[in-house]
Design an enzyme around this catalytic site. Structure first.
Site, PDB file in Angstrom:
ATOM      1  N   TYR A  94      35.535  30.343  37.120  1.00 16.68           N
ATOM      2  CA  TYR A  94      34.541  29.760  36.174  1.00 16.68           C
ATOM      3  C   TYR A  94      34.067  28.223  36.095  1.00 16.68           C
ATOM      4  CZ  TYR A  94      32.794  34.495  34.272  1.00 16.68           C
ATOM      5  OH  TYR A  94      32.196  35.509  34.048  1.00 16.68           O
ATOM      6  N   LYS A  97      45.936  39.964  40.294  1.00 13.79           N
ATOM      7  CA  LYS A  97      45.799  40.673  41.356  1.00 13.79           C
ATOM      8  C   LYS A  97      46.752  39.693  42.406  1.00 13.79           C
ATOM      9  CE  LYS A  97      43.528  42.590  44.835  1.00 13.79           C
ATOM     10  NZ  LYS A  97      43.731  44.175  45.102  1.00 13.79           N
ATOM     11  N   ASP A 133      42.409  46.120  40.215  1.00  7.33           N
ATOM     12  CA  ASP A 133      41.557  47.247  40.769  1.00  7.33           C
ATOM     13  C   ASP A 133      42.113  48.426  40.175  1.00  7.33           C
ATOM     14  OD1 ASP A 133      43.925  46.642  42.277  1.00  7.33           O
ATOM     15  OD2 ASP A 133      43.341  47.446  44.232  1.00  7.33           O
ATOM     16  N   ASP A 150      35.914  39.232  32.402  1.00  7.02           N
ATOM     17  CA  ASP A 150      34.556  39.645  32.165  1.00  7.02           C
ATOM     18  C   ASP A 150      34.226  40.775  32.828  1.00  7.02           C
ATOM     19  OD1 ASP A 150      31.895  38.733  32.050  1.00  7.02           O
ATOM     20  OD2 ASP A 150      31.704  38.342  34.085  1.00  7.02           O
ATOM     21  N   ASP A 170      33.207  44.516  30.238  1.00  6.31           N
ATOM     22  CA  ASP A 170      32.037  45.329  30.499  1.00  6.31           C
ATOM     23  C   ASP A 170      32.141  46.479  30.720  1.00  6.31           C
ATOM     24  OD1 ASP A 170      30.212  42.959  30.084  1.00  6.31           O
ATOM     25  OD2 ASP A 170      28.783  43.875  31.456  1.00  6.31           O
TER      26      ASP A 170
HETATM   27  C1  IPM Z   1      30.294  37.189  28.843  1.00  5.10           C
HETATM   28  C2  IPM Z   1      28.956  36.811  29.648  1.00  5.10           C
HETATM   29  C3  IPM Z   1      29.274  35.228  30.135  1.00  5.10           C
HETATM   30  C4  IPM Z   1      30.696  35.239  30.974  1.00  5.10           C
HETATM   31  C5  IPM Z   1      27.993  34.957  31.056  1.00  5.10           C
HETATM   32  C6  IPM Z   1      26.811  35.327  30.099  1.00  5.10           C
HETATM   33  C7  IPM Z   1      28.276  33.443  31.102  1.00  5.10           C
HETATM   34  O1  IPM Z   1      28.892  37.884  30.590  1.00  5.10           O
HETATM   35  O2  IPM Z   1      30.540  36.514  27.779  1.00  5.10           O
HETATM   36  O3  IPM Z   1      30.959  38.145  29.106  1.00  5.10           O
HETATM   37  O4  IPM Z   1      30.277  35.690  32.029  1.00  5.10           O
HETATM   38  O5  IPM Z   1      31.288  35.061  30.362  1.00  5.10           O
HETATM   39 MN    MN Z   2      30.215  39.414  30.632  1.00  9.11          MN
END
Ligand code: IPM
Ligand code: MN
Length: 364
Positions: free
Chosen positions: A145, A194, A226, A251, A255
């Site tokens: 990042y 990884k 993975d 990240d 999710d």
């Molecule tokens: C998160 C979001 C952010 C990230 C984006 C919006 C920059 O997806 O906080 O998980 O990738 O960290």
């Molecule tokens: Mn995210």
């Protein structure tokens, strides 16, 4: 306790879920006799349109003098993004800079689903078993990042590069935090990496295992990312405890964890730095449902609980919020995205009604 809190409502559903988070904060303030002074500041896409900058100087000043920050989700719908030049978009122009500014290396993302709420998950109840209780810890200010970016076609080149770098110190500090958290809770720590392909993965692993020598009492497991993604769906509860992840893998898996719970609206988060921290839902600004009073404010209310716990060490107050959240869902109440064919109409809550109910539980 007397504290100054900067409030960045953000875009899309940001303002409406932040309002509910603040409602709950007020209820705690009153009940426990604290004093929280709020200062609002623009941040995100709207801030860019109004001020020409998604993280304006005045917002930086307000955040600098605050003890902690509450931040709503930011961003535009994908098809709207072109209205803002790349470097001024909320992701690169606001979120990454706020993380860097306060060196918030430590990102807590809890993944909690008591067995009574297994029905919310798209995964079979038998697999959820006794429930999910994972604390995902994501490194937040290093790795790919923040590496040097070489932009491709946009600058007339035939390739792009994103550098991924981790220093010993960067891995070490987040690993210590994760081991401490696992020790405090007396739970398993799972280290995700990884290392079978990436140099950065092998390095990450080496440093984590060196740190581990100071925490031999903590149960430890190491897993390839993975395989972790696969196992998180196949049998999520095996990870109950703490999971340690680098920035990008964190990240993605956080999710995915939202998917396991059944909604990203169930994903609060806290970003903790060396001096101060900020809290934010782990999801985006959901422009498609903004302004309809149907967004789930759980992620923001949980984030407020995190603020009390991780920024101000007010654990009792934080637990009270967590308990209220689970009590409310436990009594069958649902926001729009969580309802199913069996949810009676009088159990479906708007954004504001959800916040009101949480306050009622806290006040009773
Ligand atoms: C998160 C979001 C952010 C990230 C984006 C919006 C920059 O997806 O906080 O998980 O990738 O960290
Ligand atoms: Mn995210």
């Amino acid at each position: 306790m007397k504290k100054k809190i900067a409030v960045l409502e953000g875009d899309g559903i940001g303002p409406e879920i932040t309002r509910e988070g603040l409602k709950v904060l007020k209820a705690i303030e009153k009940k426990y006799g604290h004093e929280f002074e709020l200062e609002f500041a623009p941040f995100g896409a709207q801030a860019y349109f109004d001020e020409g900058d998604p993280f304006p100087q005045k917002t930086k000043d307000i955040c600098d003098r605050a003890d902690a920050i509450i931040k709503g989700p930011v961003g535009l719908a994908v098809e709207e993004m072109s209205r803002i030049p790349q470097e001024k978009r909320p992701e690169l122009g606001a979120i990454l800079p706020i993380r860097k500014r306060y060196n918030t290396f430590l990102n807590f993302r809890p993944v909690r689903l008591p067995k009574e709420l297994a029905c919310l998950s798209p995964i079979k109840e038998s697999i959820i078993g006794d429930g999910i209780d994972i604390l995902m810890i994501r490194e937040l200010v290093g790795g790919i990042y923040f590496g040097k970016k070489t932009e491709g076609s946009a600058t007339g080149m035939t390739h792009s590069i994103d550098e991924c770098k981790y220093t010993d110190e960067e891995v070490r500090q987040v690993a210590h935090a994760a081991f401490k958290e696992a020790r405090k809770r007396n739970v398993l720590l799972t280290n995700v990496h990884k290392s079978n392909v990436l140099a950065i993965g092998r390095f990450w692993n080496e440093v984590v295992e060196d740190v581990r020598k100071e925490y031999e009492d903590v149960e430890y497991r190491s897993i390839l990312v993975d395989n972790a993604a696969f196992q998180l769906v196949k049998n999520p509860a095996q990870f109950n405890g703490v999971m340690l992840l680098e920035n990008m893998q964190g990240d993605i898996l956080t999710d995915q964890a939202g998917g396991v719970l059944g909604s990203l609206g169930l994903m609060p988060s806290a970003c903790i730095g060396t001096q101060k921290g900020y809290v934010e839902p782990a999801h985006g600004s959901a422009p498609d449902i903004a302004g309809k009073n149907i967004a789930n404010p759980y992620s923001m209310i949980g984030s407020v609980a995190f603020l009390l716990d991780k920024c101000f060490s007010l654990t009792k107050e934080a637990d009270e919020i967590w308990n209220a959240l689970f009590e409310l869902l436990g009594s069958g109440y649902r926001t729009a995205e969580l309802k199913d064919a069996n949810t009676p109409a009088d159990k479906i809550l708007s954004t504001t009604a959800f916040g009101d109910k949480i306050v009622e539980i806290i006040e009773k």
